[in-house]
Motif scaffolding. Structure first.
Motif, PDB file in Angstrom:
ATOM      1  N   ASP A 331     -46.128 -21.527   2.753  1.00  0.00           N
ATOM      2  CA  ASP A 331     -46.450 -20.797   1.518  1.00  0.00           C
ATOM      3  C   ASP A 331     -45.690 -21.377   0.331  1.00  0.00           C
ATOM      4  N   ALA A 332     -44.404 -21.643   0.543  1.00  0.00           N
ATOM      5  CA  ALA A 332     -43.578 -22.172  -0.542  1.00  0.00           C
ATOM      6  C   ALA A 332     -44.055 -23.550  -0.971  1.00  0.00           C
ATOM      7  N   LEU A 333     -44.459 -24.382  -0.015  1.00  0.00           N
ATOM      8  CA  LEU A 333     -44.940 -25.714  -0.348  1.00  0.00           C
ATOM      9  C   LEU A 333     -46.286 -25.652  -1.061  1.00  0.00           C
ATOM     10  N   ALA A 334     -47.103 -24.672  -0.723  1.00  0.00           N
ATOM     11  CA  ALA A 334     -48.419 -24.552  -1.360  1.00  0.00           C
ATOM     12  C   ALA A 334     -48.319 -24.008  -2.774  1.00  0.00           C
ATOM     13  N   ALA A 335     -47.346 -23.121  -3.010  1.00  0.00           N
ATOM     14  CA  ALA A 335     -47.273 -22.447  -4.309  1.00  0.00           C
ATOM     15  C   ALA A 335     -46.280 -23.078  -5.262  1.00  0.00           C
ATOM     16  N   GLY A 336     -45.337 -23.835  -4.747  1.00  0.00           N
ATOM     17  CA  GLY A 336     -44.253 -24.320  -5.588  1.00  0.00           C
ATOM     18  C   GLY A 336     -44.498 -25.694  -6.173  1.00  0.00           C
ATOM     19  N   VAL A 337     -43.416 -26.426  -6.365  1.00  0.00           N
ATOM     20  CA  VAL A 337     -43.483 -27.739  -6.993  1.00  0.00           C
ATOM     21  C   VAL A 337     -44.165 -28.736  -6.065  1.00  0.00           C
ATOM     22  N   THR A 338     -44.725 -29.787  -6.659  1.00  0.00           N
ATOM     23  CA  THR A 338     -45.390 -30.843  -5.901  1.00  0.00           C
ATOM     24  C   THR A 338     -44.667 -32.156  -6.169  1.00  0.00           C
ATOM     25  N   GLY A 339     -45.155 -33.216  -5.527  1.00  0.00           N
ATOM     26  CA  GLY A 339     -44.517 -34.514  -5.701  1.00  0.00           C
ATOM     27  C   GLY A 339     -43.258 -34.606  -4.869  1.00  0.00           C
ATOM     28  N   GLN A 340     -42.252 -35.278  -5.401  1.00  0.00           N
ATOM     29  CA  GLN A 340     -40.994 -35.432  -4.679  1.00  0.00           C
ATOM     30  C   GLN A 340     -40.186 -34.137  -4.746  1.00  0.00           C
ATOM     31  N   LEU A 341     -39.653 -33.713  -3.603  1.00  0.00           N
ATOM     32  CA  LEU A 341     -38.860 -32.501  -3.505  1.00  0.00           C
ATOM     33  C   LEU A 341     -37.437 -32.828  -3.114  1.00  0.00           C
ATOM     34  N   VAL A 342     -36.541 -31.937  -3.470  1.00  0.00           N
ATOM     35  CA  VAL A 342     -35.178 -31.954  -2.951  1.00  0.00           C
ATOM     36  C   VAL A 342     -34.978 -30.682  -2.150  1.00  0.00           C
ATOM     37  N   LEU A 343     -34.617 -30.852  -0.879  1.00  0.00           N
ATOM     38  CA  LEU A 343     -34.265 -29.717  -0.039  1.00  0.00           C
ATOM     39  C   LEU A 343     -32.749 -29.627   0.020  1.00  0.00           C
ATOM     40  N   GLU A 344     -32.229 -28.461  -0.300  1.00  0.00           N
ATOM     41  CA  GLU A 344     -30.782 -28.244  -0.272  1.00  0.00           C
ATOM     42  C   GLU A 344     -30.475 -27.304   0.880  1.00  0.00           C
ATOM     43  N   LEU A 345     -29.576 -27.741   1.768  1.00  0.00           N
ATOM     44  CA  LEU A 345     -29.254 -26.991   2.967  1.00  0.00           C
ATOM     45  C   LEU A 345     -27.753 -26.838   3.101  1.00  0.00           C
ATOM     46  N   ASP A 346     -27.358 -25.803   3.842  1.00  0.00           N
ATOM     47  CA  ASP A 346     -25.939 -25.580   4.095  1.00  0.00           C
ATOM     48  C   ASP A 346     -25.753 -25.103   5.532  1.00  0.00           C
ATOM     49  N   GLY A 347     -26.383 -25.800   6.467  1.00  0.00           N
ATOM     50  CA  GLY A 347     -26.282 -25.412   7.861  1.00  0.00           C
ATOM     51  C   GLY A 347     -27.221 -24.264   8.189  1.00  0.00           C
ATOM     52  N   ASP A 348     -27.018 -23.663   9.383  1.00  0.00           N
ATOM     53  CA  ASP A 348     -27.933 -22.621   9.842  1.00  0.00           C
ATOM     54  C   ASP A 348     -27.594 -21.255   9.264  1.00  0.00           C
ATOM     55  N   LEU A 349     -26.563 -21.176   8.410  1.00  0.00           N
ATOM     56  CA  LEU A 349     -26.172 -19.899   7.824  1.00  0.00           C
ATOM     57  C   LEU A 349     -26.650 -19.730   6.395  1.00  0.00           C
ATOM     58  N   GLY A 350     -26.805 -20.832   5.674  1.00  0.00           N
ATOM     59  CA  GLY A 350     -27.131 -20.753   4.259  1.00  0.00           C
ATOM     60  C   GLY A 350     -28.615 -20.866   3.993  1.00  0.00           C
ATOM     61  N   PRO A 351     -29.078 -20.344   2.850  1.00  0.00           N
ATOM     62  CA  PRO A 351     -30.498 -20.438   2.493  1.00  0.00           C
ATOM     63  C   PRO A 351     -30.942 -21.880   2.303  1.00  0.00           C
ATOM     64  N   LEU A 352     -32.242 -22.096   2.448  1.00  0.00           N
ATOM     65  CA  LEU A 352     -32.861 -23.389   2.209  1.00  0.00           C
ATOM     66  C   LEU A 352     -33.527 -23.331   0.843  1.00  0.00           C
TER      67      LEU A 352
END
Length: 373
Positions: A331-352
Motif C-alpha cells: 500500500d505504501a509503495l503504491a500510494a507514496g513516492v516513486t522512483g528511487q527510494l531511501v529505506l531507513e531502518l533501525d533493526g527489528d524494533l524501530g519503524p521502517l
C-alpha cells in the motif's frame, strides 16, 4: 573463583560507581547493549572488568539523553574519535531541538485553549490558503490508505490538515502505519492551523481537486473545513478530536539507510517469500486473521533483499532483519513516492521509513515492525 574475579567489579559495585541500577545493567546485558566481562557458570553472578567502568558511565549519560538503545550500541562499540558516533549524537541533538520546538508549539496551543475555553469552536480565527489542485490531490492520495477504520479510535478516522508556513502537511495513521503527504501553498504570513477532516470529507475534497487544473481555495473557519474551485464547494464539519503528534516519527534517526528503486522493491516484495503471522488478540476475543509478513534483510554491503525469515536472527553476512505487514508495505509503495527510494531502518524494533531518495520534502510512509521470534 577468587582468582577469576580479581580486579573485577561485581554488578552491585559497578552500579554504585556508574550511576546505573543493578536491574538496568541486567537489562542492558539481555538487550546485547552492555554485558559483563565474565559470568560465573555456577552462580550466574555477573562480573565486570575495570576498564568497563568508563563505558558504563558513558552508557548512563547516553540514556539520560534519551538516545535509543540501538544507537547506544553503536556508540559504545565505536573506536575513539569515530565520526559515525559523532554523527549519531549530532542527529540526536537535532531531534532534541526539534522536540523543544514541538513543546513550545504545544504550550502555545494550550495557552490558547485556556484563553478560549469559554468560547465555542466556531469562534476560532478563520484561515485561508490557496493550493494547487494536482498537488492537493496527490497529497491526499498519498495518505488515504493509512486512515483507520477502527470505531474505537475516532481520532484516527480522518486526515490531519496541518499548515505551517508555506507547506500544507496531510497526515493519516492507524497506529500500524503512518503516511504523510505535503503540498506547497500560498497563505497570509503567519497563518497556521491544524484541522482534522473526516475521511469522507477528505475524499470529496480529493474528487473536487481531481476534476480540473489550476488552484483550489481551502478555508478553515471555526468548526468548518471548506474547499472551493471553479464555483464548486465542498464543505463539512471537522472532527473536534486530538490527533496524535506525528512530528516525532518524522525525525527517526535510524542507523541504516538503503537506496532502492520503488519498482525494484515492489517486484521483490511481490515475488519474494512471506512468513505467516497471526496477530495477538485480547483475552476472550477470537484470534485475528493471519496476515503475510515480508522480512527485509540488509547485508553488510548495504544491499536489501526479501528473505524467507523463518528465523529473525540476522546471518553472519547480514546487519539486520525486520518484518513488516506485506500488504501495508505494498500500500505504501503504491500510494507514496516513486522512483528511487531511501529505506531507513533501525533493526527489528524501530519503524521502517520510506522516503524519496531525492531528498525532496514530499510525502513518505512509516511502517511499524511486527515482532516475531
Amino acid at each position: 573463583m577468587e582468582s577469576a574475579t580479581r580486579g573485577m567489579r561485581s554488578i552491585g559495585q559497578l552500579a554504585r560507581e556508574s550511576g546505573l541500577s543493578v536491574s538496568s545493567l541486567r537489562f542492558y546485558d539481555g538487550a546485547d547493549v552492555f554485558g559483563p566481562a565474565w559470568v560465573d557458570p555456577q552462580t550466574g553472578y555477573r562480573w565486570y572488568a575495570a576498564d568497563q567502568l568508563a563505558a558504563a558511565r558513558l552508557l548512563a549519560r547516553l540514556r539520560r539523553l534519551g538516545l535509543p538503545l540501538t544507537q547506544i550500541r553503536v556508540v559504545l562499540a565505536a573506536p575513539p574519535g569515530d565520526p559515525a558516533a559523532h554523527r549519531l549524537l549530532d542527529a540526536h541533538l537535532r531531534r532534541l531541538e526539534d522536540g523543544l520546538a514541538d513543546a513550545r508549539r504545544e504550550l502555545s496551543a494550550v495557552r490558547e485553549l485556556i484563553d478560549q475555553r469559554e468560547q465555542p469552536m466556531t469562534a476560532a480565527t478563520t484561515a485561508r490558503l490557496t493550493v494547487g489542485r494536482a498537488e492537493l490531490a496527490a497529497a491526499l492520495a498519498a495518505v488515504r490508505f493509512a486512515v483507520s477504520a477502527d470505531p474505537e479510535l475516532p481520532m484516527l478516522g480522518g486526515i490531519l490538515f496541518d499548515l505551517d508556513g508555506e507547506t500544507l502537511t496531510l497526515v493519516a495513521t492507524d497506529r500500524y502505519r503512518l503516511a504523510i503527504g505535503r503540498a506547497p501553498v500560498r497563505a497570509e504570513p503567519g497563518t497556521e492551523f491544524s484541522a482534522l477532516a473526516p475521511a469522507a470529507l477528505a475524499d470529496r475534497m480529493r474528487a473536487l481537486a481531481e476534476e480540473g487544473a489550476g488552484e483550489l481555495v481551502l478555508t478553515v473557519a471555526g468548526g468548518e473545513l471548506r474547499a472551493e474551485a471553479d464555483g464548486h464547494t465542498v464543505a463539512g464539519e471537522r472532527l473536534d478530536l486530538d490527533f496524535p503528534d506525528y512530528r516525532r516519527l518524522t525525525r527517526l534517526g535510524q542507523t541504516h539507510r538503503v537506496e532502492i528503486g520503488s519498482a525494484e522493491l515492489r517486484r521483490a516484495v511481490l515475488d519474494g517469500p512471506t512468513r505467516p503471522f497471526t496477530p495477538e488478540h485480547p483475552a476472550g476475543e477470537r484470534p485475528g486473521a493471519p496476515v503475510p509478513l515480508t522480512v527485509l534483510a540488509v547485508d553488510r554491503a548495504g544491499a536489501l533483499s526479501v528473505v524467507a525469515g523463518e528465523v529473525m536472527t540476522p546471518t553472519a553476512e547480514e546487519r539486520l532483519r525486520v518484518a513488516v505487514n506485506r500488504d501495508y508495505l505494498l500500500d505504501a509503495l503504491a500510494a507514496g513516492v516513486t522512483g528511487q527510494l531511501v529505506l531507513e531502518l533501525d533493526g527489528d524494533l524501530g519503524p521502517l521509513a520510506i522516503r524519496a531518495a531525492s531528498g525532496e520534502a514530499g510525502g513518505f510512509s512509516i511502517l511499524m515492525p511486527v515482532r516475531v521470534s
